[in-house]
Motif scaffolding. Sequence first.
Motif, PDB file in Angstrom:
ATOM      1  N   UNK A   1      39.985  45.550  29.448  1.00  0.00           N
ATOM      2  CA  UNK A   1      38.746  44.922  28.975  1.00  0.00           C
ATOM      3  C   UNK A   1      38.387  43.737  29.860  1.00  0.00           C
ATOM      4  N   UNK A   2      39.407  43.020  30.311  1.00  0.00           N
ATOM      5  CA  UNK A   2      39.152  41.851  31.152  1.00  0.00           C
ATOM      6  C   UNK A   2      38.498  42.261  32.464  1.00  0.00           C
ATOM      7  N   UNK A   3      39.008  43.345  33.079  1.00  0.00           N
ATOM      8  CA  UNK A   3      38.404  43.824  34.327  1.00  0.00           C
ATOM      9  C   UNK A   3      36.929  44.134  34.121  1.00  0.00           C
ATOM     10  N   UNK A   4      36.639  44.793  33.012  1.00  0.00           N
ATOM     11  CA  UNK A   4      35.277  45.266  32.781  1.00  0.00           C
ATOM     12  C   UNK A   4      34.322  44.146  32.390  1.00  0.00           C
ATOM     13  N   UNK A   5      34.869  43.065  31.837  1.00  0.00           N
ATOM     14  CA  UNK A   5      33.995  41.986  31.368  1.00  0.00           C
ATOM     15  C   UNK A   5      33.974  40.754  32.269  1.00  0.00           C
ATOM     16  N   UNK A   6      34.850  40.732  33.260  1.00  0.00           N
ATOM     17  CA  UNK A   6      34.947  39.518  34.081  1.00  0.00           C
ATOM     18  C   UNK A   6      33.670  39.291  34.884  1.00  0.00           C
ATOM     19  N   UNK A   7      33.363  38.024  35.114  1.00  0.00           N
ATOM     20  CA  UNK A   7      32.199  37.658  35.917  1.00  0.00           C
ATOM     21  C   UNK A   7      32.543  37.648  37.411  1.00  0.00           C
ATOM     22  N   UNK A   8      33.820  37.453  37.677  1.00  0.00           N
ATOM     23  CA  UNK A   8      34.238  37.254  39.065  1.00  0.00           C
ATOM     24  C   UNK A   8      35.536  37.981  39.341  1.00  0.00           C
ATOM     25  N   UNK A   9      35.644  38.626  40.493  1.00  0.00           N
ATOM     26  CA  UNK A   9      36.891  39.213  40.953  1.00  0.00           C
ATOM     27  C   UNK A   9      37.372  38.438  42.168  1.00  0.00           C
ATOM     28  N   UNK A  10      38.645  38.005  42.108  1.00  0.00           N
ATOM     29  CA  UNK A  10      39.208  37.245  43.228  1.00  0.00           C
ATOM     30  C   UNK A  10      40.293  38.083  43.886  1.00  0.00           C
ATOM     31  N   UNK A  11      40.299  38.097  45.184  1.00  0.00           N
ATOM     32  CA  UNK A  11      41.370  38.805  45.887  1.00  0.00           C
ATOM     33  C   UNK A  11      41.792  38.011  47.103  1.00  0.00           C
ATOM     34  N   UNK A  12      42.938  38.424  47.647  1.00  0.00           N
ATOM     35  CA  UNK A  12      43.294  37.932  48.972  1.00  0.00           C
ATOM     36  C   UNK A  12      42.866  38.992  49.968  1.00  0.00           C
ATOM     37  N   UNK A  13      43.561  39.049  51.086  1.00  0.00           N
ATOM     38  CA  UNK A  13      43.331  40.105  52.058  1.00  0.00           C
ATOM     39  C   UNK A  13      44.639  40.330  52.795  1.00  0.00           C
ATOM     40  N   UNK A  14      45.029  41.576  52.926  1.00  0.00           N
ATOM     41  CA  UNK A  14      46.204  41.834  53.759  1.00  0.00           C
ATOM     42  C   UNK A  14      45.822  41.750  55.234  1.00  0.00           C
ATOM     43  N   UNK A  15      44.642  42.242  55.538  1.00  0.00           N
ATOM     44  CA  UNK A  15      44.112  42.136  56.903  1.00  0.00           C
ATOM     45  C   UNK A  15      42.601  41.969  56.849  1.00  0.00           C
ATOM     46  N   UNK A  16      42.043  41.389  57.911  1.00  0.00           N
ATOM     47  CA  UNK A  16      40.592  41.268  58.053  1.00  0.00           C
ATOM     48  C   UNK A  16      40.248  41.889  59.403  1.00  0.00           C
TER      49      UNK A  16
END
Lengths: 245, 211, 467
Positions: C189-204
């Motif tokens: 439910x949190x994934x579906x309702x969140x306003x923001x998703x934060x991630x890192x990056x393994x590579x760019x």
Amino acid sequence: MTVQVQLFITCLADQFFANVLKRMVVLLERLNVQVEFPEAQTCCGQPFFNTGFQSSAREMAKKWMDIFARTDGYIVSPSGSCVDMVRHHYPELFPVGSREHAQALQLAARTFELTQFLVNELQVTDVGASFPHKVTYHASCHTLRGLGAREEPKTLLRNVKGLELIPLTDEETCCGFGGAFSVIYPEVSQAMLEDKIKHIQASGAEYVVALDPGCLMNIGGGLVKQKSNIQAIHLIDVLTADYQP
Amino acid sequence: MNRRTLILDDIRASLGRTVSASPIAPRPSIVPPRVAGAIEQEIEKLIQEVNALKGNARRVASSDLNVALRELVRAESVKRAVLWHTPCLRQVDEVLCTLGIEIIPQDADKHALAQADLGITEADFILPETGTVGLLSSPDKPRSVSLLPRVHLVLAARQALCADLHDVFAQAKSHNYLVLITGPSRTADIEMVLTIGVHGPQSYHLWILDD
Amino acid sequence: MTPAIDFRANTQRVAPQMIRGVQLATQRFLDNRGKLVAELDTWEALRQAAHEIRLHTLNHLDHYLEMLERNVMAAGGHVHWARDGAQANDIFISIAREHNVKTAVKSKSMASEEIHLNDALERAGIRVLETDLGEYIIQLAGTPPSHIIVPALHLTKEGIAQLFRDKLGVVAPADPARLTEIAREKLRAEFLNADLGISGANFLVAETGTLVLVTNEGNGRMCTTQPPLHIAIAGIDKVVPDWDTLTVLLKLLARSATGQKISTYTSFITGPRRADGENGPREFHLILLDNGRTKILRDPQTRAMLKCIRCGACLNVCPVYNHVGGHAYGFAYSGPIGSILAPPIIGVQNAAALPFASSLCGACADICPVKIPIPEILLHLRHRIAEGDRVDRAVTPAIFRTTMAGMARVMSIAWLYRWGARIMRIVQAPFRRNGWLPSLPPPLNRWTSVRPFPALQNDFRDWWRTR
């Protein structure tokens, strides 16, 4: 032409393993090597280098190089970590292009750990030794990784008459000595040592062989602490077992 | 002086210059890519890899597709499904309808999509070496179809076979999205006990269609 | 300001469960890695190629970062630059506020742990949920991670079950599968309702402005697909030139980290979604973080640590790490890589204990997929701490330096050294027991508290003279 060897005895062997050094002389002379001992030598400076005191290490390196530069032939030591210091770190201590840097490179090229000297330089893998016992082998870190001496010690051990070489679990894992590390972080050193002792005891061997005085002090003391009958000895002790100093 | 300039200037100063090095030094050579074996061997390898990872990979003849779908729906207790909106999957859509499965439109909002038990996609790319499928993204090929439902079914055609990651990338890099999927979601975060099914699909099926 | 890390004190209070958990994980990872390395005859070639690629990238870091930025922007994304953690957190908060963010879901990011992002967001009134199972668990428990890849190793399933009962108010048996299902339900439910998703990056990937995420659980995909806004944070050292060079690094990463050929999900994200009908965030921001990396770059003897691809193999093989676990290091990164990253990132005064937390065995350098010479860097940092250099003043008090210099002087004078040895032989005689000294005064009691010290056996020189 006789091979000439300058003994690089190392401060730890000098103080705690005199018998190993005597046996080393006997072993080399049995192989028709002319052995010399530059008496002015003291310490290569590794303990200072490893704790970050590079300026002190540099002074000691200069002293060491002065002494050995006046000699000819191979420089051979019973301690892999000390040879690693000379071969890899001495050149790093001096600016490229300086006299000392060139000297370090020349001396590094002549300096060998004993088993690498025997097997790769003298082309000797069997010294005619006899040691009818169960033996397990701990691969000292600097000898193994610093100098790449993975096979030479075992080759020599396998050719010893009557010797049963038992594999050691985690043979290549550090015993916890690490020089000053053992007194800076004694609890961690202890945990590492206890694992090593446990594996040695589980191997069923009567002797554990190592190639660095530091490892021998550490493992030897650990075995005594556990009231074990297993003895920690140098490879040289195995190769000259018939000689009583 | 903004942060961007500060950081870039700092980097250049660290590297002993004030401007970008020009010309750029040649790129280091790359290890040559894997060469594919015979197709049937590649498919065997793919099936082996996926099944070793607790996926369910097998060949399915197009004539058996209906039966396979009925079995899957029953085995996984599927009530609702969402599919990629692609020509190949249109017939699957029809079969599912006849099985009484509610089809959620692929352009429904995420809350609706999250109600699907089964998500069905094609494979844009297949990598036998690691048992991996590659999926692109578009309004007709939503990312959530391979992510939200607890069961994910991939229908793969032989044409999608690639020998090596290099081949996949050469084709995929011009797209804005690619996901490489290798088996069902997993974790060993609790006492290193392998658990299949975390946030992504818990059950993963890969059918290699034989025409 | 972070207080100085007291590694020794930390090692004196390691929970047995930490050791059990750590050793179980590292052994599994090493065994699995070993099998895969044995069957891949290109392993050494891959390592060499990876080393060259990373070095090349660092030597042209400005060029590739500019290319990356151009391409992220061309794909419709936004790029921000942050000198340090405070700036990065401010950027996060400002973007979040613009979008009225109440709740954020977060997939694993070591960079975010470096800068204590979660704390900053919470203080700004934003609820942040870790979604990687191990991170979710330690967030509930309020403890730091114990391993880069498996952060909750130090907790048992019973402990986690109790945690879920206490914090989530659910019935929770001590069964990993059931506990995982509980987390799945809660977070869905949190994934579906969140306003923001934060991630890192393994590579760019500079070539196309692409963010690469390597995960197994699917939470990375969830965080970067469901919320309308996605912010990624990554160190400037994460950039790779192009997709071709990326293949080399991907082939090494999962094998080195966990002994998998590839992780379950590898996502390649280039900007926000392109069309309204497409899944994915409407808006994408990338924050490029310096936080000490330019300082590491500046010194040629520390630069090599920026090649790191955060696989954790050095932790797995390190005997020190295996006996103390992650918490003892007191820093976002632990083990060998943590010991060399800490001084430039949190300051040499705070991290002086860590470069000494090693016996210099060298196992880490052997296993590192990108050939970072960790022992060499440890020695260099020890030098900086003991004597100071152009980068940092010495941390070790001057009295130590004077004492060491004095000892070096004494040891260099042959006759003094020999006479000292003779005197020591006499002095230690009464303490000998069967060739060993069971106890010695400080500081050597640190040795004898663990095992006896060998008695002196130093008559070689006399023997040589008289033969």
